[in-house]
Scaffold this motif. Structure first.
Motif, short mmCIF file in Angstrom:
data_model
loop_
_atom_site.label_atom_id
_atom_site.label_comp_id
_atom_site.label_asym_id
_atom_site.label_seq_id
_atom_site.Cartn_x
_atom_site.Cartn_y
_atom_site.Cartn_z
N ALA A 288 0.83 -1.21 0.00
CA ALA A 288 0.00 0.00 0.00
C ALA A 288 0.87 1.26 0.00
CB ALA A 288 -0.92 0.00 1.21
N GLY A 289 2.08 1.11 0.52
CA GLY A 289 3.00 2.27 0.53
C GLY A 289 2.58 3.36 1.50
N VAL A 290 1.79 3.05 2.50
CA VAL A 290 1.36 4.09 3.45
C VAL A 290 2.53 4.45 4.36
CG1 VAL A 290 -1.11 3.51 3.43
CG2 VAL A 290 0.42 2.34 5.02
N GLN A 291 2.63 5.75 4.66
CA GLN A 291 3.74 6.22 5.49
C GLN A 291 3.29 6.76 6.84
OE1 GLN A 291 6.94 5.88 4.65
NE2 GLN A 291 6.32 4.91 2.74
N THR A 292 2.05 7.19 6.94
CA THR A 292 1.60 7.83 8.18
C THR A 292 0.24 7.26 8.59
OG1 THR A 292 0.33 9.54 7.06
CG2 THR A 292 2.68 10.01 7.44
N VAL A 296 -2.99 5.75 6.42
CA VAL A 296 -3.68 4.49 6.74
C VAL A 296 -5.19 4.71 6.70
CG1 VAL A 296 -4.19 2.87 8.61
CG2 VAL A 296 -1.81 3.50 8.11
N ARG A 297 -5.65 5.80 7.31
CA ARG A 297 -7.09 6.08 7.36
C ARG A 297 -7.63 6.34 5.95
NH1 ARG A 297 -5.35 8.55 12.21
NH2 ARG A 297 -6.31 7.53 14.01
N ALA A 298 -6.88 7.14 5.19
CA ALA A 298 -7.34 7.51 3.86
C ALA A 298 -7.34 6.30 2.91
CB ALA A 298 -6.45 8.61 3.29
N TYR A 299 -6.51 5.31 3.22
CA TYR A 299 -6.42 4.13 2.35
C TYR A 299 -7.78 3.43 2.23
CZ TYR A 299 -4.50 -0.08 0.24
OH TYR A 299 -4.24 -1.13 -0.62
N GLY A 300 -8.54 3.48 3.32
CA GLY A 300 -9.94 3.07 3.21
C GLY A 300 -10.22 1.59 3.42
N ARG A 301 -9.22 0.77 3.33
CA ARG A 301 -9.43 -0.66 3.57
C ARG A 301 -8.46 -1.12 4.65
NH1 ARG A 301 -7.76 -3.69 -0.50
NH2 ARG A 301 -7.14 -2.03 -1.92
N ASP A 302 -8.86 -2.18 5.38
CA ASP A 302 -7.99 -2.68 6.44
C ASP A 302 -6.69 -3.23 5.87
OD1 ASP A 302 -9.81 -1.98 8.33
OD2 ASP A 302 -10.23 -4.02 9.03
N LEU A 303 -5.61 -2.87 6.53
CA LEU A 303 -4.29 -3.37 6.13
C LEU A 303 -3.79 -4.45 7.07
CD1 LEU A 303 -2.87 0.12 5.17
CD2 LEU A 303 -3.02 -1.85 3.63
N VAL A 304 -4.35 -4.48 8.30
CA VAL A 304 -4.01 -5.55 9.24
C VAL A 304 -4.93 -6.72 8.92
CG1 VAL A 304 -3.95 -6.26 11.66
CG2 VAL A 304 -3.34 -3.91 11.04
N GLY A 305 -4.35 -7.89 8.71
CA GLY A 305 -5.24 -9.02 8.42
C GLY A 305 -4.50 -10.33 8.27
N PHE A 306 -5.31 -11.38 8.16
CA PHE A 306 -4.80 -12.71 7.87
C PHE A 306 -4.50 -12.81 6.37
CE2 PHE A 306 -7.70 -14.56 11.35
CZ PHE A 306 -6.65 -14.82 12.22
N SER A 307 -3.60 -13.71 6.03
CA SER A 307 -3.43 -14.09 4.62
C SER A 307 -4.74 -14.73 4.15
CB SER A 307 -2.30 -15.11 4.50
OG SER A 307 -2.69 -16.31 5.16
N PRO A 308 -4.99 -14.77 2.83
CA PRO A 308 -6.23 -15.39 2.35
C PRO A 308 -6.39 -16.83 2.87
CG PRO A 308 -5.18 -14.18 0.58
CD PRO A 308 -4.23 -14.14 1.74
#
Ligand code: MG
Length: 400
Positions: A288-292, A296-308
């Protein structure tokens, strides 16, 4: 004296972590504490809250009086905090914020677990058009957790609630219906309800607590389910995640049986899930390349998660628990009684509000005040109150 970010020696916060010094702050302005960062201070306020102490007598799955060894809301919350902190430390996220959110996440739960919340929601939905109740429509436990920390705790001289930071409150409100998010926004614009309307994401710490909650309850419900005798270890072998770790435990310890085998299987499953979350989350953050935290909030989707693959495995386990534990006839029988207690308490207080040992907050409608009162009850207090007001004893409890 400037405070640090609350990290242990040698640990570094990632650039996308939440930082107390960048907090959007508290609703009521307060000076910084001399020795604690704002997220530590939130955590401490939660631990000292009345609602937190009540969690020890609130049902997770098994009714509180059914056995001393089952999880309660309190021990569940501590397990979520433990998993959350471990994950936060390895991902460079803010441990104190994770702990504050984890310890507060279930403060709004009614007595009797989901049966109590479903009953209260059903009864409150009848009054959804009650415009004297600006707070919400129906009853949602996440919204109620926010209500506890924002309004219902009354221990400070100058304000209601615990006056927590935006970031902790954002994590506490992990789900919210659109309708109630809109109501929240009318009361406090651009606050924690906004993301459910704008479809932005919460902080990584909030996302982490969500997942730690799921990991914790799947694991401890397997443990409590087997301990209760409602499900057995053999039966669990149809769940690939359990079967794989049970096999590995038996290979490593061929003589292992019974409770120790169950404990070792769950431990291995938890470890595998934690490592899976770490690896997958790191990969997602890099992609995602998020830095701050704001990105993270603006990205709009959860980045913390399980693999598929782990997501699918966890879903299969959850489906097993629904079919075989949460809908087990013995659990359903208790849920029906719990529902009756909640419904009849509501009716009794509607007819005689003076029976509530509380004064309704001035902003609330009578219905909301009753819902708040019932939601705040421990299992045993609800059972006692129901017996007092109706003359019926629905639960065979020896010594409440
Ligand atoms: Mg929970």
């Amino acid at each position: 004296m400037p405070f640090d970010s609350g990290l242990g020696l040698g640990e570094a916060l990632a650039s996308y972590a939440s930082r107390p010094e960048h907090s959007r702050g508290r609703f009521h302005r307060q000076d910084a504490a001399p020795t604690r960062n704002d997220f530590q201070r939130d955590r401490d306020r939660v631990i000292h809250a009345t609602a937190f102490r009540r969690l020890v007598y609130k049902t997770q799955v098994f009714l509180n009086h059914e056995g001393d060894l089952f999880r309660t809301r309190l021990t569940h919350s501590l397990e979520v905090a433990q998993l959350g902190r471990s994950l936060a430390r390895s991902l460079g996220l803010h441990e104190d914020l994770v702990e504050a959110i984890a310890l507060a996440h279930d403060l709004g739960h009614t007595p009797f677990g989901h049966a109590g919340q479903d009953a209260l929601n059903e009864v409150m939905r009848q009054f959804s058009d009650d415009h004297s109740d600006p707070e919400a429509a129906g009853f949602e436990h996440n919204l109620q957790s926010l209500r506890v920390v924002d309004t219902l705790e009354r221990c400070y001289p100058d304000f209601d609630g615990l006056n927590l930071t935006f970031e902790t409150r954002e994590g506490v409100l992990k789900h919210c219906s659109l309708r109630n998010a809109q109501r929240l926004e009318m009361v406090r614009p651009n606050d924690v309800g906004a993301r459910f309307i704008n479809k932005t994401a919460p902080s990584l710490e909030a996302q982490l607590c969500n997942l730690a909650d799921e990991i914790a309850y799947n694991a401890h419900d397997v443990d409590d389910g087997v301990r209760s005798g409602l499900i057995d270890f053999e039966q669990l072998q149809v769940v690939p995640l359990i079967a794989a770790h049970a096999r590995a435990a038996c290979v490593a310890h061929p003589a292992l049986r019974g409770r120790r085998l169950l404990a070792e299987t769950i431990r291995r499953m938890l470890t595998a899930q934690v490592y899976d979350v770490m690896d997958h989350t790191r990969a997602q953050l890099a992609a995602a390349g998020v830095q701050t935290a704001d990105e993270v909030r603006a990205y709009g989707r959860d980045l913390v998660g399980f693999s598929p693959a782990m997501r699918a495995a966890s879903t299969t386990l959850k489906q097993f628990l629904f079919a075989n534990l949460y809908r087990h006839p013995q659990v359903s029988e208790k849920s029906a009684l719990a529902r009756q207690v909640v419904m009849e308490l509501f009716t009794a207080y509607r007819g005689a509000p003076h029976e509530m040992a509380t004064s309704a907050p001035p902003t609330s409608s009578l219905n909301r005040a009753i819902a708040d009162y019932i939601a705040g009850m421990t299992d045993r207090f609800a059972i006692k109150e129901h017996a007092r007001l109706t003359g019926m004893r629905l639960f065979a409890t020896d010594d409440l």
